[in-house]
Write an enzyme that holds these catalytic residues in place. Structure first.
Site, PDB file in Angstrom:
ATOM      1  N   LYS A   1     -94.850   3.356  -9.128  1.00  0.00           N
ATOM      2  CA  LYS A   1     -95.701   2.026  -9.882  1.00  0.00           C
ATOM      3  C   LYS A   1     -94.926   1.518 -11.156  1.00  0.00           C
ATOM      4  O   LYS A   1     -94.695   2.300 -12.235  1.00  0.00           O
ATOM      5  CB  LYS A   1     -97.081   2.674 -10.569  1.00  0.00           C
ATOM      6  CG  LYS A   1     -98.054   1.576 -10.794  1.00  0.00           C
ATOM      7  CD  LYS A   1     -98.027   0.837 -12.172  1.00  0.00           C
ATOM      8  CE  LYS A   1     -97.965   0.975 -13.499  1.00  0.00           C
ATOM      9  NZ  LYS A   1     -97.237  -0.167 -13.941  1.00  0.00           N
TER      10      LYS A   1
ATOM     11  N   GLU B   1     -91.727  12.210 -19.491  1.00  0.00           N
ATOM     12  CA  GLU B   1     -90.410  11.691 -20.193  1.00  0.00           C
ATOM     13  C   GLU B   1     -90.914  10.751 -21.137  1.00  0.00           C
ATOM     14  O   GLU B   1     -91.148   9.510 -20.904  1.00  0.00           O
ATOM     15  CB  GLU B   1     -89.423  11.006 -19.281  1.00  0.00           C
ATOM     16  CG  GLU B   1     -89.127  12.189 -18.314  1.00  0.00           C
ATOM     17  CD  GLU B   1     -88.232  13.207 -18.768  1.00  0.00           C
ATOM     18  OE1 GLU B   1     -87.480  13.113 -19.945  1.00  0.00           O
ATOM     19  OE2 GLU B   1     -88.099  14.101 -17.755  1.00  0.00           O
TER      20      GLU B   1
ATOM     21  N   CYS C   1     -84.938   5.444 -25.130  1.00  0.00           N
ATOM     22  CA  CYS C   1     -85.850   6.410 -25.648  1.00  0.00           C
ATOM     23  C   CYS C   1     -84.954   7.482 -26.306  1.00  0.00           C
ATOM     24  O   CYS C   1     -85.456   8.228 -27.348  1.00  0.00           O
ATOM     25  CB  CYS C   1     -86.422   7.014 -24.310  1.00  0.00           C
ATOM     26  SG  CYS C   1     -85.355   7.829 -23.183  1.00  0.00           S
TER      27      CYS C   1
ATOM     28  N   GLU D   1     -91.315   5.629 -33.493  1.00  0.00           N
ATOM     29  CA  GLU D   1     -90.363   5.183 -32.506  1.00  0.00           C
ATOM     30  C   GLU D   1     -90.529   3.658 -32.525  1.00  0.00           C
ATOM     31  O   GLU D   1     -91.499   3.131 -32.329  1.00  0.00           O
ATOM     32  CB  GLU D   1     -90.730   5.545 -31.084  1.00  0.00           C
ATOM     33  CG  GLU D   1     -89.787   5.057 -30.130  1.00  0.00           C
ATOM     34  CD  GLU D   1     -90.103   5.449 -28.769  1.00  0.00           C
ATOM     35  OE1 GLU D   1     -91.213   5.377 -28.204  1.00  0.00           O
ATOM     36  OE2 GLU D   1     -88.909   6.100 -28.196  1.00  0.00           O
TER      37      GLU D   1
HETATM   38  P1  NAD Z   1     -95.661   2.400 -21.597  1.00  0.00           P
HETATM   39  O1  NAD Z   1     -95.996   3.778 -21.831  1.00  0.00           O
HETATM   40  O2  NAD Z   1     -96.386   1.402 -22.033  1.00  0.00           O
HETATM   41  O3  NAD Z   1     -95.612   2.182 -19.829  1.00  0.00           O
HETATM   42  C1  NAD Z   1     -94.832   2.904 -19.034  1.00  0.00           C
HETATM   43  C2  NAD Z   1     -95.536   2.854 -17.764  1.00  0.00           C
HETATM   44  O4  NAD Z   1     -97.035   3.315 -17.704  1.00  0.00           O
HETATM   45  C3  NAD Z   1     -95.800   1.261 -17.181  1.00  0.00           C
HETATM   46  O5  NAD Z   1     -95.478   1.130 -15.828  1.00  0.00           O
HETATM   47  C4  NAD Z   1     -97.215   1.023 -17.304  1.00  0.00           C
HETATM   48  O6  NAD Z   1     -97.733   0.027 -16.658  1.00  0.00           O
HETATM   49  C5  NAD Z   1     -97.763   2.265 -17.160  1.00  0.00           C
HETATM   50  N1  NAD Z   1     -99.122   2.563 -17.742  1.00  0.00           N
HETATM   51  C6  NAD Z   1     -99.688   1.975 -19.126  1.00  0.00           C
HETATM   52  N2  NAD Z   1    -100.935   2.360 -19.223  1.00  0.00           N
HETATM   53  C7  NAD Z   1    -101.167   3.443 -18.139  1.00  0.00           C
HETATM   54  C8  NAD Z   1    -102.276   4.287 -17.891  1.00  0.00           C
HETATM   55  N3  NAD Z   1    -103.416   3.892 -18.736  1.00  0.00           N
HETATM   56  N4  NAD Z   1    -102.273   4.868 -16.872  1.00  0.00           N
HETATM   57  C9  NAD Z   1    -101.095   4.877 -15.984  1.00  0.00           C
HETATM   58  N5  NAD Z   1    -100.156   4.313 -16.244  1.00  0.00           N
HETATM   59  C10 NAD Z   1    -100.139   3.555 -17.387  1.00  0.00           C
HETATM   60  O7  NAD Z   1     -94.028   2.432 -21.858  1.00  0.00           O
HETATM   61  P2  NAD Z   1     -93.274   1.391 -21.928  1.00  0.00           P
HETATM   62  O8  NAD Z   1     -93.568   0.137 -23.088  1.00  0.00           O
HETATM   63  O9  NAD Z   1     -92.991   0.641 -20.494  1.00  0.00           O
HETATM   64  O10 NAD Z   1     -91.576   1.935 -22.044  1.00  0.00           O
HETATM   65  C11 NAD Z   1     -91.379   2.113 -23.312  1.00  0.00           C
HETATM   66  C12 NAD Z   1     -91.699   3.628 -23.818  1.00  0.00           C
HETATM   67  O11 NAD Z   1     -91.039   4.449 -22.594  1.00  0.00           O
HETATM   68  C13 NAD Z   1     -90.713   4.066 -25.070  1.00  0.00           C
HETATM   69  O12 NAD Z   1     -91.921   4.863 -25.734  1.00  0.00           O
HETATM   70  C14 NAD Z   1     -89.762   4.946 -24.573  1.00  0.00           C
HETATM   71  O13 NAD Z   1     -89.245   5.850 -25.510  1.00  0.00           O
HETATM   72  C15 NAD Z   1     -90.317   5.472 -23.328  1.00  0.00           C
HETATM   73  N6  NAD Z   1     -88.926   5.993 -22.594  1.00  0.00           N
HETATM   74  C16 NAD Z   1     -88.980   7.512 -22.471  1.00  0.00           C
HETATM   75  C17 NAD Z   1     -87.820   7.837 -21.471  1.00  0.00           C
HETATM   76  C18 NAD Z   1     -87.469   9.310 -21.343  1.00  0.00           C
HETATM   77  O14 NAD Z   1     -86.861   9.515 -20.400  1.00  0.00           O
HETATM   78  N7  NAD Z   1     -87.872  10.219 -22.196  1.00  0.00           N
HETATM   79  C19 NAD Z   1     -87.125   6.847 -20.959  1.00  0.00           C
HETATM   80  C20 NAD Z   1     -87.390   5.524 -21.043  1.00  0.00           C
HETATM   81  C21 NAD Z   1     -88.378   4.903 -21.949  1.00  0.00           C
END
Ligand code: NAD
Length: 482
Positions: A169, A244, A278, A378
């Site tokens: 997803k 992550e 991240c 962040e």
């Molecule tokens: P997000 O948490 O908004 O979304 C991530 C994914 O989760 C998307 O596919 C989204 O559609 C899905 N999602 C959203 N709500 C959900 C729910 N209720 N249930 C299941 N899935 C759901 O994050 P984003 O805005 O896409 O990405 C940015 C964030 O990701 C930042 O906080 C960044 O630090 C983090 N990130 C972490 C790493 C790591 O390896 N630690 C790497 C890249 C990004």
């Protein structure tokens, strides 16, 4: 304009049951470049059923067969690298340099997995027990928009090495990149159902994956807030989770650091991937008596960094991904000023001449206290906070005074001392005197930066479950007499 009207289930591109559509906007000039039709809960259920059916055979496939699949996946991604790079620049606004490296790394993750498949101990001995590391079943892979190709490829590769099948997803904001990548993965000719791709919203498709009893594990990369939601939801069916999540990583400059090298690196650590990383080093912790030198070098480093069209070879910082991200970052820049931090460079608004896209000014604050929100939260944009310390102990204390623990950076000429400081920083990965890429090292966070690790054998451990068989080598007549 492109129309994306299909998702990928059971080896075929099919029209989603979901009917909601969403416009995809090029962040460089805010033009609508595609309309995507999103999957819904029913699509997710179909994908899960296909992955469940495929698991029966795939979980028993040989190492040779899986090696072949992984090699073909690598070749297919590699073959279409130029198109993948262009799509990422167009839809995400990543710089050409960064997108080129990302695509190469994404393809390479399949090759690294072949190495892992050959070297991982799937069968172990524990006393008299034979322990086999078993696949888990269907794995839900939920990925963010800031690293779409990379996390789809690396999570899928690990899933396949483990012998599991996948429902992927991706973020709805990456639908164009995902469609192209899915075409590549399809070209590799894996058995139907082994991986499925359902691009939809998090609160529909993501939530279905989280609650569905036929999903055995979720590997999630994204925000800490959503990670917590997933962990709560997953516990009802006792799913395994790898999370992550976010970070607010410290970058400690020791007083013997070569500032002429370390400061430009620090600016880069806060602004690569347009600041949407991240592992960004967003808190620069510097010796008080060297602050003036640091300020001077920061000004120079930011001035030397080209902000602009991400398609240009020499651009270092492109636009943010969406209007929402743009506003979020503007909000934090305002907040920093309101909180009393001193603006060293950057500030609110667009850089001059870049009003047509979601561009922000790389911004650096000094006189930041670690209790300010700009130092704790962040931001996810090219915004750096500089804090000062007087003693090494204080530097470590500031570095660790955060709810996150994803990453850390240390610079100093005395390597022994730099290592001593690195050993005290509570984070999943530390870079000493540079910015590195080591895909075999574990990746993940302490504290609220997540649960578990990805990559290499550490990552694979979380995709398998130990099963002990005791008595496997005891002849029947001996067994009866016990
Ligand atoms: P997000 O948490 O908004 O979304 C991530 C994914 O989760 C998307 O596919 C989204 O559609 C899905 N999602 C959203 N709500 C959900 C729910 N209720 N249930 C299941 N899935 C759901 O994050 P984003 O805005 O896409 O990405 C940015 C964030 O990701 C930042 O906080 C960044 O630090 C983090 N990130 C972490 C790493 C790591 O390896 N630690 C790497 C890249 C990004």
């Amino acid at each position: 304009m492109q129309h994306i009207n299909d998702i990928y289930i059971n080896g075929q591109f099919v029209q989603p049951h979901g009917t909601e559509t969403m416009e995809l906007i090029n962040p460089t000039d805010k033009t609508v470049i595609a309309v995507v039709r999103l999957a819904d809960e029913e699509d997710a259920r179909h994908a899960i059923a296909a992955a469940k059916a495929a698991y029966k055979t795939f979980s028993r496939s040989s190492k040779e067969a899986r090696t072949g699949y992984l090699q073909r996946l690598h070749d297919a991604v590699q073959r279409r690298a130029p198109e993948l790079i262009e799509a990422m620049i167009r839809e995400y606004g990543g710089t050409r340099r960064m997108c080129t490296a990302t695509v190469a790394r994404s393809a390479a993750s399949f090759l690294q997995s072949i190495e892992l498949l050959q070297t991982f101990d799937f069968v172990r001995q524990a006393g008299s027990a034979r322990v086999t590391m078993e696949p888990l079943g269907v794995v839900g892979l939920i990925t963010p928009w800031n690293a779409n190709y990379g996390f789809i490829c690396s999570k899928l590769a690990t899933t396949l090495v483990a012998g599991s099948t996948a429902v992927i997803k991706p973020s709805e904001l990456s639908a164009m990149q995902t469609q192209l990548l899915t075409q590549c993965l399809h070209e590799a000719g894996l058995p139907p159902g082994v991986f499925n791709v359902v691009t939809g919203r998090g609160d529909t498709v993501g939530a279905e994956i989280t609650r569905h009893p036929d999903i055995a594990k979720i590997s999630f990369t994204g925000s800490t807030a959503v990670g917590k939601q997933i962990a709560r939801g997953a516990v009802d069916t006792m799913k395994r989770v790898t999370l992550e999540l976010g970070g607010k990583s410290p970058n400690v400059l020791l007083d013997d650091a070569d500032l002429a090298t370390a400061v430009p690196q620090a600016v880069m650590a806060a602004s690569f991937n347009n600041g949407q990383a991240c592992l960004a080093g967003t808190r620069l912790i510097v010796p008080e008596h060297r602050l003036d030198e640091v300020k001077q070098l920061v000004r120079q480093a930011v001035a030397a960094m080209k902000v602009g069209n991400p398609g240009d070879e020499d651009t270092v910082v492109g636009p943010l991904v969406t209007q929402k991200q743009y506003e979020r970052v503007q909000g934090y820049i305002r907040l920093g000023i309101e909180e009393g931090a001193e603006l060293l460079v950057g500030g609110e608004g667009h850089p001059e001449g870049l009003e047509q896209g979601y561009f922000v000014k790389p911004t650096v604050f000094v006189n930041v206290r670690n209790d300010m929100r700009i130092a704790r939260e962040e931001i996810f944009g090219p915004v750096l906070s500089i804090l000062t310390y007087r003693t090494e102990e204080e530097a470590v204390e500031i570095a660790n005074d955060t709810v996150y623990g994803l990453h850390g950076y240390v610079s100093g000429r005395d390597l022994e001392r730099a290592n001593r400081v690195a050993s005290q920083i509570v984070a999943g990965r530390i870079f000493i005197n540079g910015l590195y890429d080591e895909p075999r090292a574990p990746f993940g966070g302490f504290k609220q930066s997540g649960i578990g690790r990805e990559f290499g054998p550490y990552g694979l451990e979380a995709y398998v479950e130990p099963k002990a068989i005791i008595g496997y080598d005891v002849p029947v007549h001996e067994n009866a007499s016990r």
